[in-house]
Design a protein around this motif. Sequence first.
Motif, mmCIF file in Angstrom:
data_model
loop_
_atom_site.group_PDB
_atom_site.id
_atom_site.type_symbol
_atom_site.label_atom_id
_atom_site.label_comp_id
_atom_site.label_asym_id
_atom_site.label_seq_id
_atom_site.Cartn_x
_atom_site.Cartn_y
_atom_site.Cartn_z
ATOM 1 N N SER A 142 1.084 -1.318 0.160
ATOM 2 C CA SER A 142 -0.132 -0.129 -0.138
ATOM 3 C C SER A 142 1.023 1.171 0.040
ATOM 4 O O SER A 142 1.992 1.324 0.597
ATOM 5 C CB SER A 142 -1.016 0.218 1.270
ATOM 6 O OG SER A 142 -0.213 0.167 2.493
ATOM 7 N N ARG A 143 0.438 2.445 -0.578
ATOM 8 C CA ARG A 143 1.217 3.436 -0.599
ATOM 9 C C ARG A 143 0.423 4.688 -0.224
ATOM 10 O O ARG A 143 -0.687 4.914 -0.290
ATOM 11 C CB ARG A 143 1.415 3.768 -2.104
ATOM 12 C CG ARG A 143 2.179 2.507 -2.872
ATOM 13 C CD ARG A 143 2.268 2.580 -4.317
ATOM 14 N NE ARG A 143 3.051 1.490 -4.829
ATOM 15 C CZ ARG A 143 2.246 0.511 -5.244
ATOM 16 N NH1 ARG A 143 0.787 0.310 -5.157
ATOM 17 N NH2 ARG A 143 2.895 -0.526 -5.898
ATOM 18 N N ARG A 144 1.058 5.731 0.445
ATOM 19 C CA ARG A 144 0.683 6.924 0.828
ATOM 20 C C ARG A 144 1.330 7.958 -0.053
ATOM 21 O O ARG A 144 2.555 7.884 0.092
ATOM 22 C CB ARG A 144 0.691 7.192 2.172
ATOM 23 C CG ARG A 144 0.307 8.663 2.764
ATOM 24 C CD ARG A 144 0.882 9.300 3.820
ATOM 25 N NE ARG A 144 2.198 9.762 3.369
ATOM 26 C CZ ARG A 144 3.372 10.092 4.093
ATOM 27 N NH1 ARG A 144 2.898 9.965 5.236
ATOM 28 N NH2 ARG A 144 4.323 10.455 3.564
ATOM 29 N N VAL A 145 0.530 8.571 -1.175
ATOM 30 C CA VAL A 145 1.326 9.391 -1.857
ATOM 31 C C VAL A 145 1.110 10.979 -1.472
ATOM 32 O O VAL A 145 0.098 11.445 -1.400
ATOM 33 C CB VAL A 145 0.467 9.488 -3.207
ATOM 34 C CG1 VAL A 145 1.176 10.381 -4.289
ATOM 35 C CG2 VAL A 145 0.427 7.873 -3.685
ATOM 36 N N GLY A 146 2.160 11.709 -1.253
ATOM 37 C CA GLY A 146 2.295 13.075 -0.976
ATOM 38 C C GLY A 146 1.923 13.961 -1.850
ATOM 39 O O GLY A 146 1.773 13.410 -2.868
ATOM 40 N N LEU A 147 1.897 15.112 -1.482
ATOM 41 C CA LEU A 147 1.374 16.040 -2.396
ATOM 42 C C LEU A 147 2.656 16.266 -3.772
ATOM 43 O O LEU A 147 2.044 16.966 -4.629
ATOM 44 C CB LEU A 147 1.436 17.516 -1.545
ATOM 45 C CG LEU A 147 0.169 17.805 -0.495
ATOM 46 C CD1 LEU A 147 0.315 19.232 0.003
ATOM 47 C CD2 LEU A 147 -1.026 17.477 -1.434
#
Length: 300
Positions: free
Chosen positions: A137-142
């Motif tokens: 799973s990935r958390r994509v920053g701004l």
Amino acid sequence: MANERQTFYVHFPELSIPAPLSVLGGTLREVGFEEYAPLDNDWASERYYRAHQRVFWVVDTMGRSDLADFRVAVESGDLDRVRHWYREQEDYPDELLDSVTERAELLHLAIVCASAELLVSPSLSMLYRTPASGGVSRRVGLAHRTWVLALQDSIRISAESLAAAAEMVSRWVAAGLESDHVLLGPLRTVSSVAGGALSAGAIVTLLVVALESSLNFGGTDGKRARPIAADIRERMIAAGSADIGSRMKPLYAHRSDFLHGRREPLPLEADIVLLVSLLTASVASRTLALQQPEGEGLGA
């Protein structure tokens, strides 16, 4: 949902380090392309990634696993189960993810403080999470994957600064500080102006305002600010800037001109370096109080 071992990879943009650093239960280290590619195989570009080895804070930990449940629900075509999974995400915040991201931000601020460098927050870049049961799973920053894949210069942090950051962040955690604590406000400002999106004029203005707030910390009586101001003065003298007034006066004038829309000469890079060093020094001085006996520290 069962607990299982999971690995988090938190990207630290623009950072270059001489050796791995064990800190806060994880390791700040370079991650080679072979290790990175499975984390983001749709985007992984060997050409760009190998040009500058990227630094991640890598943490192995135990926690609630929801990816396996989601994967089973999707593969079975059970829409009710899929909807149930999404409802659980809303009802039960991911405390493990929140804890990892908070520790990463705190470590980032400690590196900023110890190195006096303009470094981009890891919250703007990528976080990868790999449960032992499989999947990513990935958390994509701004900033999306800009600092992971784009060719760019990196900022080399010395072993001495990294060691100081590790000691500092461990002390902050032991004292219960979080990344949004008022004591760390100047560091958040320094981090916020990194990345190249702001003009030099805007950077100097924000840093001067942050320095004003730092020197007024603790109220108008200035009891807490006086030792900080004295420490800053000593640091400037040691750096060869004995005439503090001649350095600071034009910077305050620039701040006023910028805020009121007047034309002003562009500040020099040396001005930014000076302000960053003063702000990081002020936080280092203030948080030394965390080492003092009860009754003499932050609450005194």
